[in-house]
Scaffold this motif. Structure first.
Motif, PDB file in Angstrom:
ATOM      1  N   ARG A  35      28.086  47.531  11.970  1.00  0.00           N
ATOM      2  CA  ARG A  35      27.052  47.352  10.960  1.00  0.00           C
ATOM      3  C   ARG A  35      25.816  48.190  11.267  1.00  0.00           C
ATOM      4  O   ARG A  35      25.130  48.661  10.370  1.00  0.00           O
ATOM      5  CB  ARG A  35      26.657  45.870  10.871  1.00  0.00           C
ATOM      6  N   LEU A  36      25.517  48.375  12.551  1.00  0.00           N
ATOM      7  CA  LEU A  36      24.351  49.140  12.976  1.00  0.00           C
ATOM      8  C   LEU A  36      24.788  50.319  13.831  1.00  0.00           C
ATOM      9  O   LEU A  36      25.719  50.193  14.631  1.00  0.00           O
ATOM     10  CB  LEU A  36      23.375  48.273  13.771  1.00  0.00           C
ATOM     11  N   SER A  37      24.124  51.437  13.659  1.00  0.00           N
ATOM     12  CA  SER A  37      24.375  52.583  14.526  1.00  0.00           C
ATOM     13  C   SER A  37      23.829  52.277  15.918  1.00  0.00           C
ATOM     14  O   SER A  37      23.124  51.274  16.135  1.00  0.00           O
ATOM     15  CB  SER A  37      23.693  53.826  13.957  1.00  0.00           C
ATOM     16  N   ALA A  38      24.116  53.146  16.880  1.00  0.00           N
ATOM     17  CA  ALA A  38      23.632  52.922  18.251  1.00  0.00           C
ATOM     18  C   ALA A  38      22.106  52.904  18.280  1.00  0.00           C
ATOM     19  O   ALA A  38      21.499  52.092  18.979  1.00  0.00           O
ATOM     20  CB  ALA A  38      24.182  54.011  19.174  1.00  0.00           C
ATOM     21  N   GLY A  39      21.488  53.817  17.537  1.00  0.00           N
ATOM     22  CA  GLY A  39      20.028  53.846  17.498  1.00  0.00           C
ATOM     23  C   GLY A  39      19.444  52.597  16.884  1.00  0.00           C
ATOM     24  O   GLY A  39      18.435  52.060  17.356  1.00  0.00           O
ATOM     25  N   ARG A  40      20.076  52.103  15.821  1.00  0.00           N
ATOM     26  CA  ARG A  40      19.599  50.876  15.176  1.00  0.00           C
ATOM     27  C   ARG A  40      19.884  49.644  16.036  1.00  0.00           C
ATOM     28  O   ARG A  40      19.135  48.676  16.001  1.00  0.00           O
ATOM     29  CB  ARG A  40      20.276  50.722  13.818  1.00  0.00           C
ATOM     30  N   GLN A  41      20.952  49.679  16.822  1.00  0.00           N
ATOM     31  CA  GLN A  41      21.246  48.555  17.721  1.00  0.00           C
ATOM     32  C   GLN A  41      20.227  48.478  18.846  1.00  0.00           C
ATOM     33  O   GLN A  41      19.894  47.393  19.331  1.00  0.00           O
ATOM     34  CB  GLN A  41      22.651  48.694  18.305  1.00  0.00           C
ATOM     35  N   ALA A  42      19.721  49.637  19.279  1.00  0.00           N
ATOM     36  CA  ALA A  42      18.753  49.645  20.365  1.00  0.00           C
ATOM     37  C   ALA A  42      17.430  49.010  19.951  1.00  0.00           C
ATOM     38  O   ALA A  42      16.743  48.403  20.780  1.00  0.00           O
ATOM     39  CB  ALA A  42      18.518  51.087  20.838  1.00  0.00           C
ATOM     40  N   LEU A  43      17.062  49.141  18.682  1.00  0.00           N
ATOM     41  CA  LEU A  43      15.779  48.615  18.215  1.00  0.00           C
ATOM     42  C   LEU A  43      15.648  47.097  18.379  1.00  0.00           C
ATOM     43  O   LEU A  43      14.672  46.623  18.967  1.00  0.00           O
ATOM     44  CB  LEU A  43      15.547  49.019  16.764  1.00  0.00           C
ATOM     45  N   PRO A  44      16.590  46.286  17.868  1.00  0.00           N
ATOM     46  CA  PRO A  44      16.442  44.836  18.073  1.00  0.00           C
ATOM     47  C   PRO A  44      16.498  44.427  19.541  1.00  0.00           C
ATOM     48  O   PRO A  44      15.852  43.451  19.932  1.00  0.00           O
ATOM     49  CB  PRO A  44      17.619  44.246  17.280  1.00  0.00           C
ATOM     50  N   ALA A  45      17.240  45.164  20.353  1.00  0.00           N
ATOM     51  CA  ALA A  45      17.289  44.834  21.782  1.00  0.00           C
ATOM     52  C   ALA A  45      15.920  45.037  22.419  1.00  0.00           C
ATOM     53  O   ALA A  45      15.443  44.193  23.194  1.00  0.00           O
ATOM     54  CB  ALA A  45      18.337  45.687  22.485  1.00  0.00           C
ATOM     55  N   LEU A  46      15.259  46.144  22.092  1.00  0.00           N
ATOM     56  CA  LEU A  46      13.925  46.401  22.628  1.00  0.00           C
ATOM     57  C   LEU A  46      12.909  45.411  22.078  1.00  0.00           C
ATOM     58  O   LEU A  46      12.015  44.960  22.797  1.00  0.00           O
ATOM     59  CB  LEU A  46      13.503  47.836  22.302  1.00  0.00           C
ATOM     60  N   ALA A  47      13.032  45.068  20.794  1.00  0.00           N
ATOM     61  CA  ALA A  47      12.114  44.094  20.200  1.00  0.00           C
ATOM     62  C   ALA A  47      12.280  42.722  20.847  1.00  0.00           C
ATOM     63  O   ALA A  47      11.301  42.007  21.073  1.00  0.00           O
ATOM     64  CB  ALA A  47      12.362  44.003  18.693  1.00  0.00           C
TER      65      ALA A  47
END
Length: 254
Positions: A35-47
């Motif tokens: 559902r999310l690209s690798a870049g988009r997956q990294a964002l919620p993890a950092l948040a």
């Protein structure tokens, strides 16, 4: 749930680093389209790490299920934690320094009064004990796996074999009175009430305190990641979270 855009005070280097690790991991496991690209997956993890944003809030913001958000974040955290330096690697780095500073910090948790192993009498709260090694400038070098808050700093240092590792490498280590009697290359303040100490002992303690105070910068490095200011997850996950933060700091700090 209402959703609004917000800022995240994390460097773009952290985002690129984590996204690259996630892409590599997906290639290794042969992951299908997500559902999310690798870049988009990294964002919620950092948040989640930086702001302590909950899974439900992140799921609403990225339009994915709560269980999917939880799975994505855990995957990212575990990848980062696996890259954290070991004690041997940290001691090897420390051997190039004039000395290091050792101290323990408590990562508060939402444990109940019945959870006595997690209650720290020193801090009067529940949490997990993490040992921190800093260099002479107060920069974070290493953070240990988390132990229950009731564990004394000296016992924690011995459990992780920090004292033996530093002694074997011949690295001088400054520490507070909580490590009195630890042996090895530990340097602690003179013991006793201030008024009973000699002038030389008082001067020694003042000098020692000025040096040891630098470790607070390393502590602040961990606590600026707001998830670690009040942990509400399982205690079995706290080590991975702390190690993930350590990896981001060591690889992406300016």
């Amino acid at each position: 749930m209402l959703v609004c855009p917000c800022g995240l005070d994390v460097s773009s280097r952290s985002l690129r680093f984590l996204a690259a690790r996630l892409r590599e991991h997906r290639r290794q496991i042969g992951s299908r389209r997500r559902r999310l690209s690798a870049g988009r997956q990294a964002l919620p993890a950092l948040a989640h790490l930086r702001n302590g944003t909950t899974y439900a809030q992140l799921a609403a913001g990225f339009r994915i299920g709560t269980s999917t958000a939880c799975r994505y974040i855990r995957e990212a955290v575990d990848l980062l934690a696996a890259l954290a330096p070991t004690l041997a690697e940290a001691v090897k780095t420390a051997s190039t320094k004039a000395f290091v500073i050792l101290d323990g910090t408590l990562l508060p948790t939402d444990r109940t009064a019945a959870d006595r192993p997690f209650y720290s009498g020193k801090h009067n709260k529940h949490g997990m004990n993490v040992q921190v090694i800093a260099d002479p400038h107060g920069r974070l070098l290493w953070a240990s796996p988390a132990l229950p808050g009731a564990v004394h700093d000296t016992k924690a240092a011995r459990t992780h074999d920090i004292i033996g590792a530093l002694e074997a490498a011949g690295v001088e280590c400054w520490a507070d009175r909580g490590y009195r009697g630890a042996g090895g290359t530990m340097r602690v303040p003179c013991w006793g009430r201030w008024e009973t100490l000699s002038a030389g002992q008082q001067a020694h303690n003042r000098s020692h305190a000025r040096i040891r105070a630098l470790v607070e910068q390393a502590m602040a490095t961990l606590k600026t990641w707001r998830l670690l200011q009040k942990l509400r997850c399982s205690t079995t996950r706290i080590t991975s979270l702390a190690q993930a933060v350590l990896t981001l700091h060591l690889t992406c700090s300016n």
